[in-house]
Scaffold this motif. Sequence first.
Motif, PDB file in Angstrom:
ATOM      1  N   LEU A 151      33.680  41.675  42.316  1.00 45.33           N
ATOM      2  CA  LEU A 151      35.137  41.839  42.325  1.00 45.33           C
ATOM      3  C   LEU A 151      35.825  40.619  41.727  1.00 45.33           C
ATOM      4  O   LEU A 151      36.826  40.748  41.007  1.00 45.33           O
ATOM      5  CB  LEU A 151      35.640  42.061  43.753  1.00 45.33           C
ATOM      6  CG  LEU A 151      35.327  43.413  44.400  1.00 45.33           C
ATOM      7  CD1 LEU A 151      35.789  43.425  45.850  1.00 45.33           C
ATOM      8  CD2 LEU A 151      35.964  44.558  43.625  1.00 45.33           C
ATOM      9  N   ILE A 152      35.298  39.434  42.027  1.00 44.40           N
ATOM     10  CA  ILE A 152      35.886  38.209  41.480  1.00 44.40           C
ATOM     11  C   ILE A 152      35.542  38.061  40.000  1.00 44.40           C
ATOM     12  O   ILE A 152      36.420  37.845  39.153  1.00 44.40           O
ATOM     13  CB  ILE A 152      35.396  36.978  42.263  1.00 44.40           C
ATOM     14  CG1 ILE A 152      35.883  37.023  43.716  1.00 44.40           C
ATOM     15  CG2 ILE A 152      35.873  35.692  41.589  1.00 44.40           C
ATOM     16  CD1 ILE A 152      37.374  36.932  43.895  1.00 44.40           C
ATOM     17  N   LEU A 153      34.276  38.189  39.660  1.00 48.69           N
ATOM     18  CA  LEU A 153      33.836  37.913  38.296  1.00 48.69           C
ATOM     19  C   LEU A 153      34.367  38.910  37.278  1.00 48.69           C
ATOM     20  O   LEU A 153      34.663  38.534  36.139  1.00 48.69           O
ATOM     21  CB  LEU A 153      32.305  37.882  38.242  1.00 48.69           C
ATOM     22  CG  LEU A 153      31.633  36.744  39.011  1.00 48.69           C
ATOM     23  CD1 LEU A 153      30.122  36.820  38.859  1.00 48.69           C
ATOM     24  CD2 LEU A 153      32.136  35.385  38.541  1.00 48.69           C
ATOM     25  N   GLN A 154      34.502  40.165  37.655  1.00 48.36           N
ATOM     26  CA  GLN A 154      34.974  41.137  36.667  1.00 48.36           C
ATOM     27  C   GLN A 154      36.480  41.000  36.393  1.00 48.36           C
ATOM     28  O   GLN A 154      37.015  41.642  35.500  1.00 48.36           O
ATOM     29  CB  GLN A 154      34.640  42.561  37.105  1.00 48.36           C
ATOM     30  CG  GLN A 154      35.455  43.095  38.270  1.00 48.36           C
ATOM     31  CD  GLN A 154      35.073  44.521  38.644  1.00 48.36           C
ATOM     32  OE1 GLN A 154      34.152  45.105  38.061  1.00 48.36           O
ATOM     33  NE2 GLN A 154      35.765  45.121  39.577  1.00 48.36           N
ATOM     34  N   ASN A 155      37.132  40.143  37.173  1.00 48.11           N
ATOM     35  CA  ASN A 155      38.555  39.865  36.956  1.00 48.11           C
ATOM     36  C   ASN A 155      38.770  38.437  36.455  1.00 48.11           C
ATOM     37  O   ASN A 155      39.856  37.872  36.618  1.00 48.11           O
ATOM     38  CB  ASN A 155      39.336  40.089  38.255  1.00 48.11           C
ATOM     39  CG  ASN A 155      39.455  41.553  38.615  1.00 48.11           C
ATOM     40  OD1 ASN A 155      40.319  42.265  38.111  1.00 48.11           O
ATOM     41  ND2 ASN A 155      38.567  42.019  39.482  1.00 48.11           N
ATOM     42  N   LYS A 156      37.736  37.838  35.871  1.00 44.75           N
ATOM     43  CA  LYS A 156      37.795  36.448  35.457  1.00 44.75           C
ATOM     44  C   LYS A 156      38.976  36.151  34.533  1.00 44.75           C
ATOM     45  O   LYS A 156      39.693  35.170  34.729  1.00 44.75           O
ATOM     46  CB  LYS A 156      36.494  36.051  34.758  1.00 44.75           C
ATOM     47  CG  LYS A 156      36.537  34.627  34.207  1.00 44.75           C
ATOM     48  CD  LYS A 156      35.249  34.227  33.520  1.00 44.75           C
ATOM     49  CE  LYS A 156      35.361  32.806  32.975  1.00 44.75           C
ATOM     50  NZ  LYS A 156      34.122  32.344  32.332  1.00 44.75           N
ATOM     51  N   CYS A 175      45.963  32.398  35.837  1.00 47.17           N
ATOM     52  CA  CYS A 175      46.844  31.929  36.918  1.00 47.17           C
ATOM     53  C   CYS A 175      47.014  30.413  36.822  1.00 47.17           C
ATOM     54  O   CYS A 175      46.037  29.678  36.688  1.00 47.17           O
ATOM     55  CB  CYS A 175      46.255  32.306  38.277  1.00 47.17           C
ATOM     56  SG  CYS A 175      46.126  34.088  38.547  1.00 47.17           S
ATOM     57  N   ASN A 176      48.260  29.955  36.936  1.00 52.71           N
ATOM     58  CA  ASN A 176      48.549  28.538  36.740  1.00 52.71           C
ATOM     59  C   ASN A 176      48.894  27.785  38.017  1.00 52.71           C
ATOM     60  O   ASN A 176      49.080  26.567  37.986  1.00 52.71           O
ATOM     61  CB  ASN A 176      49.702  28.381  35.742  1.00 52.71           C
ATOM     62  CG  ASN A 176      49.340  28.912  34.368  1.00 52.71           C
ATOM     63  OD1 ASN A 176      48.267  28.615  33.855  1.00 52.71           O
ATOM     64  ND2 ASN A 176      50.231  29.718  33.794  1.00 52.71           N
ATOM     65  N   GLU A 228      46.819  37.208  42.668  1.00 53.68           N
ATOM     66  CA  GLU A 228      45.878  37.892  41.773  1.00 53.68           C
ATOM     67  C   GLU A 228      44.581  38.228  42.479  1.00 53.68           C
ATOM     68  O   GLU A 228      43.995  39.297  42.255  1.00 53.68           O
ATOM     69  CB  GLU A 228      45.606  37.018  40.543  1.00 53.68           C
ATOM     70  CG  GLU A 228      44.915  37.764  39.410  1.00 53.68           C
ATOM     71  CD  GLU A 228      45.724  38.950  38.904  1.00 53.68           C
ATOM     72  OE1 GLU A 228      45.130  40.050  38.807  1.00 53.68           O
ATOM     73  OE2 GLU A 228      46.927  38.790  38.627  1.00 53.68           O
ATOM     74  N   ILE A 229      44.112  37.344  43.338  1.00 52.91           N
ATOM     75  CA  ILE A 229      42.892  37.630  44.103  1.00 52.91           C
ATOM     76  C   ILE A 229      43.110  38.845  44.995  1.00 52.91           C
ATOM     77  O   ILE A 229      42.203  39.679  45.163  1.00 52.91           O
ATOM     78  CB  ILE A 229      42.472  36.404  44.936  1.00 52.91           C
ATOM     79  CG1 ILE A 229      41.943  35.300  44.001  1.00 52.91           C
ATOM     80  CG2 ILE A 229      41.408  36.774  45.969  1.00 52.91           C
ATOM     81  CD1 ILE A 229      41.617  33.996  44.702  1.00 52.91           C
ATOM     82  N   GLN A 230      44.307  38.958  45.554  1.00 50.38           N
ATOM     83  CA  GLN A 230      44.616  40.121  46.389  1.00 50.38           C
ATOM     84  C   GLN A 230      44.654  41.406  45.570  1.00 50.38           C
ATOM     85  O   GLN A 230      44.450  42.503  46.109  1.00 50.38           O
ATOM     86  CB  GLN A 230      45.952  39.911  47.098  1.00 50.38           C
ATOM     87  CG  GLN A 230      45.918  38.809  48.148  1.00 50.38           C
ATOM     88  CD  GLN A 230      47.278  38.506  48.741  1.00 50.38           C
ATOM     89  OE1 GLN A 230      48.315  38.860  48.161  1.00 50.38           O
ATOM     90  NE2 GLN A 230      47.293  37.857  49.896  1.00 50.38           N
ATOM     91  N   GLU A 231      44.878  41.267  44.263  1.00 51.11           N
ATOM     92  CA  GLU A 231      44.985  42.441  43.400  1.00 51.11           C
ATOM     93  C   GLU A 231      43.643  42.894  42.823  1.00 51.11           C
ATOM     94  O   GLU A 231      43.563  43.984  42.261  1.00 51.11           O
ATOM     95  CB  GLU A 231      45.948  42.146  42.240  1.00 51.11           C
ATOM     96  CG  GLU A 231      47.411  42.056  42.652  1.00 51.11           C
ATOM     97  CD  GLU A 231      47.958  43.394  43.133  1.00 51.11           C
ATOM     98  OE1 GLU A 231      47.766  44.394  42.425  1.00 51.11           O
ATOM     99  OE2 GLU A 231      48.568  43.425  44.213  1.00 51.11           O
TER     100      GLU A 231
END
Length: 280
Positions: A214-219, A225-226, A234-237
């Motif tokens: 879930l984390i890596l495919q949204n790299k 994100c700044n 974004e992590i929640q999304e």
Amino acid sequence: MDEIHNSDNTLRSRVDGYGFDRSDDQHAEAIDKFMASYLSILARRASRWNNLLSSGERISKNRKLKRFCRKGIPNEHRKTMWMLLSGAEEKRKANPRTYRLLLDSQKDERVVETIALDFYSPGMEAVRAEQELLGEIIRSVSSLFKIESTMLLIWKDRELHDHIQEVGVQWCLVGTKWFMCLFADVLPTETVLRIWDCLFFEGNKVLLRVSTLLILQNKERLMACNNFQEMVAEIQEVIKNPKSLNCHKLMKHCFKKLGSFPTTRIEKMRQECLMRVGEQ
């Protein structure tokens, strides 16, 4: 009224195939479209499971059964297989009256407290350790785990892990509900059941596989994100990414793209994370 309108003015049910209310689910329409194409896969898997269970062979944990579980257990066989794979059926047969006796007996509060002192303790040490472990896996995924797909070359360094920390997000903020609820009420019902099919066979490292993917495919989106607020949002999304709605591809990628998660190595890392959390 039991039906509501889709964007194309067609009707859909307010509940999913398992009876859960989804009237407020903004992804219900997309899930319905996926399920329409997924039915043929379900039918094919059901046929193969029926052949397996009617063959007269003794059901035991082996490579074939692992492959079958990773591709999904048909809903009509889940009750039986979950009981078997978890070891609950063996314990039930050995102690047929124990569960009822425990329900009817007076509870020992010391035992209840001991059970609660793990995931559900005030400090949630076990959950925080799993979150730290997730961070360690993402930081070192290329050096610790065998990579089988060239698509993972973009994950060969610590770039994403370091960027998440650089904007001030600690891993204790990532995936609390994922680990505490085993993804229930986080991902679509069908996806959750597919995860649990593997969980009962392979143990809790399946949760780490799914979380890592879930984390890596949204790299790309996470790297954009700044600041702290953008990263947390974004992590929640990531669970709403269309890639997360297709349970069949999601589970396939969990095993094909992430390579091996050696149990011994994972457990060693978990104990190290537990020690760090305990020292905080």
